[in-house]
Write a protein that holds these residues in place. Structure first.
Motif, PDB file in Angstrom:
ATOM      1  N   GLY A 110       0.798  -1.220   0.000  1.00  0.00           N
ATOM      2  CA  GLY A 110       0.000   0.000   0.000  1.00  0.00           C
ATOM      3  C   GLY A 110       0.825   1.262   0.000  1.00  0.00           C
ATOM      4  O   GLY A 110       0.519   2.229  -0.712  1.00  0.00           O
ATOM      5  N   ILE A 111       1.901   1.284   0.779  1.00  0.00           N
ATOM      6  CA  ILE A 111       2.720   2.498   0.876  1.00  0.00           C
ATOM      7  C   ILE A 111       3.431   2.829  -0.431  1.00  0.00           C
ATOM      8  O   ILE A 111       3.300   3.945  -0.943  1.00  0.00           O
ATOM      9  CB  ILE A 111       3.708   2.385   2.044  1.00  0.00           C
ATOM     10  CG1 ILE A 111       2.930   2.397   3.368  1.00  0.00           C
ATOM     11  CG2 ILE A 111       4.721   3.522   2.024  1.00  0.00           C
ATOM     12  CD1 ILE A 111       3.777   2.169   4.595  1.00  0.00           C
ATOM     13  N   PRO A 112       4.186   1.889  -1.056  1.00  0.00           N
ATOM     14  CA  PRO A 112       4.820   2.247  -2.330  1.00  0.00           C
ATOM     15  C   PRO A 112       3.825   2.555  -3.440  1.00  0.00           C
ATOM     16  O   PRO A 112       4.058   3.436  -4.269  1.00  0.00           O
ATOM     17  CB  PRO A 112       5.668   1.008  -2.671  1.00  0.00           C
ATOM     18  CG  PRO A 112       5.125  -0.086  -1.847  1.00  0.00           C
ATOM     19  CD  PRO A 112       4.601   0.545  -0.601  1.00  0.00           C
ATOM     20  N   THR A 263      -6.252   2.051  -3.340  1.00  0.00           N
ATOM     21  CA  THR A 263      -6.060   1.265  -2.127  1.00  0.00           C
ATOM     22  C   THR A 263      -7.002   0.065  -2.070  1.00  0.00           C
ATOM     23  O   THR A 263      -6.646  -0.994  -1.539  1.00  0.00           O
ATOM     24  CB  THR A 263      -6.255   2.131  -0.875  1.00  0.00           C
ATOM     25  OG1 THR A 263      -7.522   2.790  -0.934  1.00  0.00           O
ATOM     26  CG2 THR A 263      -5.159   3.166  -0.758  1.00  0.00           C
ATOM     27  N   SER A 264      -8.194   0.210  -2.621  1.00  0.00           N
ATOM     28  CA  SER A 264      -9.131  -0.912  -2.639  1.00  0.00           C
ATOM     29  C   SER A 264      -8.755  -1.960  -3.671  1.00  0.00           C
ATOM     30  O   SER A 264      -9.240  -3.101  -3.608  1.00  0.00           O
ATOM     31  CB  SER A 264     -10.553  -0.412  -2.911  1.00  0.00           C
ATOM     32  OG  SER A 264     -10.997   0.434  -1.867  1.00  0.00           O
ATOM     33  N   ALA A 265      -7.906  -1.599  -4.631  1.00  0.00           N
ATOM     34  CA  ALA A 265      -7.468  -2.539  -5.658  1.00  0.00           C
ATOM     35  C   ALA A 265      -6.212  -3.304  -5.267  1.00  0.00           C
ATOM     36  O   ALA A 265      -5.744  -4.160  -6.028  1.00  0.00           O
ATOM     37  CB  ALA A 265      -7.221  -1.800  -6.979  1.00  0.00           C
ATOM     38  N   LEU A 266      -5.644  -3.012  -4.100  1.00  0.00           N
ATOM     39  CA  LEU A 266      -4.469  -3.747  -3.642  1.00  0.00           C
ATOM     40  C   LEU A 266      -4.811  -5.229  -3.454  1.00  0.00           C
ATOM     41  O   LEU A 266      -5.956  -5.567  -3.146  1.00  0.00           O
ATOM     42  CB  LEU A 266      -3.971  -3.162  -2.320  1.00  0.00           C
ATOM     43  CG  LEU A 266      -3.391  -1.744  -2.378  1.00  0.00           C
ATOM     44  CD1 LEU A 266      -3.219  -1.188  -0.967  1.00  0.00           C
ATOM     45  CD2 LEU A 266      -2.066  -1.744  -3.127  1.00  0.00           C
ATOM     46  N   PRO A 267      -3.844  -6.119  -3.606  1.00  0.00           N
ATOM     47  CA  PRO A 267      -4.132  -7.555  -3.479  1.00  0.00           C
ATOM     48  C   PRO A 267      -4.388  -7.978  -2.039  1.00  0.00           C
ATOM     49  O   PRO A 267      -4.190  -7.213  -1.094  1.00  0.00           O
ATOM     50  CB  PRO A 267      -2.857  -8.210  -4.028  1.00  0.00           C
ATOM     51  CG  PRO A 267      -1.783  -7.204  -3.765  1.00  0.00           C
ATOM     52  CD  PRO A 267      -2.435  -5.864  -3.969  1.00  0.00           C
ATOM     53  N   THR A 268      -4.810  -9.212  -1.878  1.00  0.00           N
ATOM     54  CA  THR A 268      -5.070  -9.773  -0.552  1.00  0.00           C
ATOM     55  C   THR A 268      -3.792  -9.790   0.282  1.00  0.00           C
ATOM     56  O   THR A 268      -2.721 -10.160  -0.201  1.00  0.00           O
ATOM     57  CB  THR A 268      -5.606 -11.210  -0.683  1.00  0.00           C
ATOM     58  OG1 THR A 268      -6.759 -11.204  -1.525  1.00  0.00           O
ATOM     59  CG2 THR A 268      -5.984 -11.769   0.683  1.00  0.00           C
ATOM     60  N   ALA A 269      -3.907  -9.403   1.541  1.00  0.00           N
ATOM     61  CA  ALA A 269      -2.745  -9.317   2.428  1.00  0.00           C
ATOM     62  C   ALA A 269      -2.310 -10.693   2.922  1.00  0.00           C
ATOM     63  O   ALA A 269      -3.140 -11.602   3.094  1.00  0.00           O
ATOM     64  CB  ALA A 269      -3.069  -8.427   3.620  1.00  0.00           C
ATOM     65  N   GLN A 270      -1.017 -10.831   3.196  1.00  0.00           N
ATOM     66  CA  GLN A 270      -0.498 -12.082   3.738  1.00  0.00           C
ATOM     67  C   GLN A 270      -1.053 -12.364   5.133  1.00  0.00           C
ATOM     68  O   GLN A 270      -1.038 -13.514   5.579  1.00  0.00           O
ATOM     69  CB  GLN A 270       1.036 -12.036   3.809  1.00  0.00           C
ATOM     70  CG  GLN A 270       1.728 -12.259   2.496  1.00  0.00           C
ATOM     71  CD  GLN A 270       1.690 -11.010   1.611  1.00  0.00           C
ATOM     72  OE1 GLN A 270       1.576  -9.905   2.123  1.00  0.00           O
ATOM     73  NE2 GLN A 270       1.791 -11.189   0.309  1.00  0.00           N
ATOM     74  N   ASN A 271      -1.547 -11.332   5.813  1.00  0.00           N
ATOM     75  CA  ASN A 271      -2.155 -11.540   7.132  1.00  0.00           C
ATOM     76  C   ASN A 271      -3.263 -12.576   7.075  1.00  0.00           C
ATOM     77  O   ASN A 271      -3.463 -13.345   8.019  1.00  0.00           O
ATOM     78  CB  ASN A 271      -2.745 -10.232   7.663  1.00  0.00           C
ATOM     79  CG  ASN A 271      -1.731  -9.133   7.771  1.00  0.00           C
ATOM     80  OD1 ASN A 271      -1.031  -8.837   6.812  1.00  0.00           O
ATOM     81  ND2 ASN A 271      -1.645  -8.506   8.927  1.00  0.00           N
ATOM     82  N   VAL A 272      -4.000 -12.602   5.964  1.00  0.00           N
ATOM     83  CA  VAL A 272      -5.119 -13.533   5.845  1.00  0.00           C
ATOM     84  C   VAL A 272      -4.616 -14.974   5.892  1.00  0.00           C
ATOM     85  O   VAL A 272      -5.229 -15.845   6.525  1.00  0.00           O
ATOM     86  CB  VAL A 272      -5.908 -13.278   4.542  1.00  0.00           C
ATOM     87  CG1 VAL A 272      -7.035 -14.300   4.376  1.00  0.00           C
ATOM     88  CG2 VAL A 272      -6.472 -11.861   4.538  1.00  0.00           C
ATOM     89  N   PHE A 273      -3.491 -15.232   5.225  1.00  0.00           N
ATOM     90  CA  PHE A 273      -2.909 -16.578   5.274  1.00  0.00           C
ATOM     91  C   PHE A 273      -2.483 -16.927   6.700  1.00  0.00           C
ATOM     92  O   PHE A 273      -2.695 -18.052   7.161  1.00  0.00           O
ATOM     93  CB  PHE A 273      -1.705 -16.666   4.335  1.00  0.00           C
ATOM     94  CG  PHE A 273      -0.926 -17.940   4.485  1.00  0.00           C
ATOM     95  CD1 PHE A 273      -1.380 -19.117   3.912  1.00  0.00           C
ATOM     96  CD2 PHE A 273       0.264 -17.965   5.205  1.00  0.00           C
ATOM     97  CE1 PHE A 273      -0.669 -20.298   4.062  1.00  0.00           C
ATOM     98  CE2 PHE A 273       0.984 -19.129   5.358  1.00  0.00           C
ATOM     99  CZ  PHE A 273       0.520 -20.305   4.783  1.00  0.00           C
ATOM    100  N   VAL A 274      -1.878 -15.958   7.407  1.00  0.00           N
ATOM    101  CA  VAL A 274      -1.443 -16.203   8.784  1.00  0.00           C
ATOM    102  C   VAL A 274      -2.650 -16.510   9.675  1.00  0.00           C
ATOM    103  O   VAL A 274      -2.619 -17.448  10.483  1.00  0.00           O
ATOM    104  CB  VAL A 274      -0.661 -14.997   9.318  1.00  0.00           C
ATOM    105  CG1 VAL A 274      -0.338 -15.179  10.801  1.00  0.00           C
ATOM    106  CG2 VAL A 274       0.624 -14.809   8.528  1.00  0.00           C
ATOM    107  N   TYR A 275      -3.734 -15.740   9.535  1.00  0.00           N
ATOM    108  CA  TYR A 275      -4.927 -15.986  10.336  1.00  0.00           C
ATOM    109  C   TYR A 275      -5.504 -17.365  10.029  1.00  0.00           C
ATOM    110  O   TYR A 275      -5.864 -18.126  10.936  1.00  0.00           O
ATOM    111  CB  TYR A 275      -6.002 -14.920  10.057  1.00  0.00           C
ATOM    112  CG  TYR A 275      -5.591 -13.502  10.374  1.00  0.00           C
ATOM    113  CD1 TYR A 275      -4.526 -13.234  11.223  1.00  0.00           C
ATOM    114  CD2 TYR A 275      -6.265 -12.422   9.814  1.00  0.00           C
ATOM    115  CE1 TYR A 275      -4.143 -11.931  11.509  1.00  0.00           C
ATOM    116  CE2 TYR A 275      -5.897 -11.114  10.099  1.00  0.00           C
ATOM    117  CZ  TYR A 275      -4.830 -10.879  10.946  1.00  0.00           C
ATOM    118  OH  TYR A 275      -4.464  -9.584  11.228  1.00  0.00           O
ATOM    119  N   ALA A 276      -5.610 -17.683   8.742  1.00  0.00           N
ATOM    120  CA  ALA A 276      -6.186 -18.966   8.338  1.00  0.00           C
ATOM    121  C   ALA A 276      -5.331 -20.131   8.824  1.00  0.00           C
ATOM    122  O   ALA A 276      -5.851 -21.142   9.311  1.00  0.00           O
ATOM    123  CB  ALA A 276      -6.341 -19.015   6.818  1.00  0.00           C
ATOM    124  N   ALA A 277      -4.007 -20.004   8.692  1.00  0.00           N
ATOM    125  CA  ALA A 277      -3.114 -21.083   9.118  1.00  0.00           C
ATOM    126  C   ALA A 277      -3.137 -21.249  10.630  1.00  0.00           C
ATOM    127  O   ALA A 277      -3.066 -22.378  11.139  1.00  0.00           O
ATOM    128  CB  ALA A 277      -1.694 -20.799   8.636  1.00  0.00           C
TER     129      ALA A 277
END
Length: 309
Positions: A110-112, A263-277
């Protein structure tokens, strides 16, 4: 463009290292789970504490929130409704799919992206705050509740109290308290937290890369429909809804409208994988949605920049 491409390249490089480590087997078969838990329980709370502790929480109430939060809620609800109707998924898997459809990579990419396309990284703040203050606690409550008792459905009390015991939410709460107090913690206290926080992103990316070794082609088999539904909502529907809400509901135009759409077009965050795992709910769905949404977000972001900039 170099900032955007550099952000994607950095993510890809660390994921590739994780894939190589997974292929070599030097850390053992349990390494992805251990790294995910390290990121979730230790490093990510420290990162969120620092992020929110240094933020201006008033930005969460800006007009941009109507578009960013609204588009995330719409995408998540669409996934829940369609996936529940089509596949009759339980609450845990529905939650992971909903997060995969709406939880954007605001921290790393998001920042870059905001700096290059919009010219100001502060436009990422509303979506970042909404995710860590609302989306993460709600999603984690359902994930924790779905795991709390496999023999019976969790009570509302369990669902409400579950996130209060979650390190991620605790880190957010402490960060908000620090921001509200206006205190400047001395370096001797902040430096250890910064060192731990620096583990969050690389640990999550390495764990993600390890899971790609030996994995089948993304969006293959029984999960294909669920993955593509999440990717379509994330890459196409969410930015379109953000644009519509920003322009015709919030009355945004120019750079502000471009910012909420990007910002709404950014891809899915890796946090989601961490939460799911961490909660073992929809891990493969999250992994494939992150990979495909990241690849497909490049032409989408470029197209938005060309049309609206």
């Amino acid at each position: 463009m170099s900032g955007v491409l550099g952000g994607f390249a950095a993510l890809a490089a660390v994921i590739a290292v994780g894939w190589g480590v997974g292929r070599s087997g030097i850390l053992g078969a349990d390494a992805p789970g251990m790294l995910s838990r390290l990121s979730f329980f230790v490093a990510t709370p420290a990162l969120l504490f620092l992020t929110l502790g240094r933020s201006d929480t008033a930005t969460v109430a800006s007009l941009a929130l109507i578009a960013t939060a609204g588009s995330a809620v719409v995408a998540a609800l669409l996934y829940i409704g369609l996936a529940r109707w089509r596949w009759r998924l339980p609450a845990g898997q529905l939650t992971t799919g909903a997060l995969s459809s709406s939880y954007v990579n605001a921290g790393n990419l998001g920042i870059p992206v905001a700096v290059y396309i919009v010219g100001n990284a502060s436009y990422v703040a509303p979506v970042l705050l909404f995710q860590v203050l609302v989306m993460a606690p709600v999603g984690l409550a359902v994930l924790a509740g779905s795991r709390a008792d496999r023999q019976q459905s969790p009570t509302w009390r369990q669902l409400v109290l579950a996130p209060l015991r979650t390190p991620v939410v605790i880190g957010c709460a402490l960060g908000l308290l620090l921001a509200a107090s206006g205190l400047d913690l001395p370096p001797v206290l902040l430096e250890p937290v910064e060192l731990i926080a620096a583990l969050a992103v690389p640990a999550a990316l390495l764990a993600y890369g390890m899971t790609l070794h030996g994995a089948p082609r993304p969006a293959a088999g029984a999960l294909a429909g669920q993955v593509w539904l999440a990717v379509a909502l994330k890459n196409l529907v969410m930015p379109a809804v953000a644009y519509a809400l920003g322009r015709w509901v919030a009355g945004l135009d120019g750079i502000a409208l471009l910012a909420v759409t990007v910002t709404s077009a950014l891809p899915t965050a890796q946090n989601v994988f961490v939460y799911a795992a961490t909660y073992d709910r929809g891990t493969l769905l999250a992994r494939d949605a992150i990979l495909l949404s990241t690849v497909l977000s490049v032409p989408v972001l470029v197209g938005i920049a060309v049309l609206l900039a």
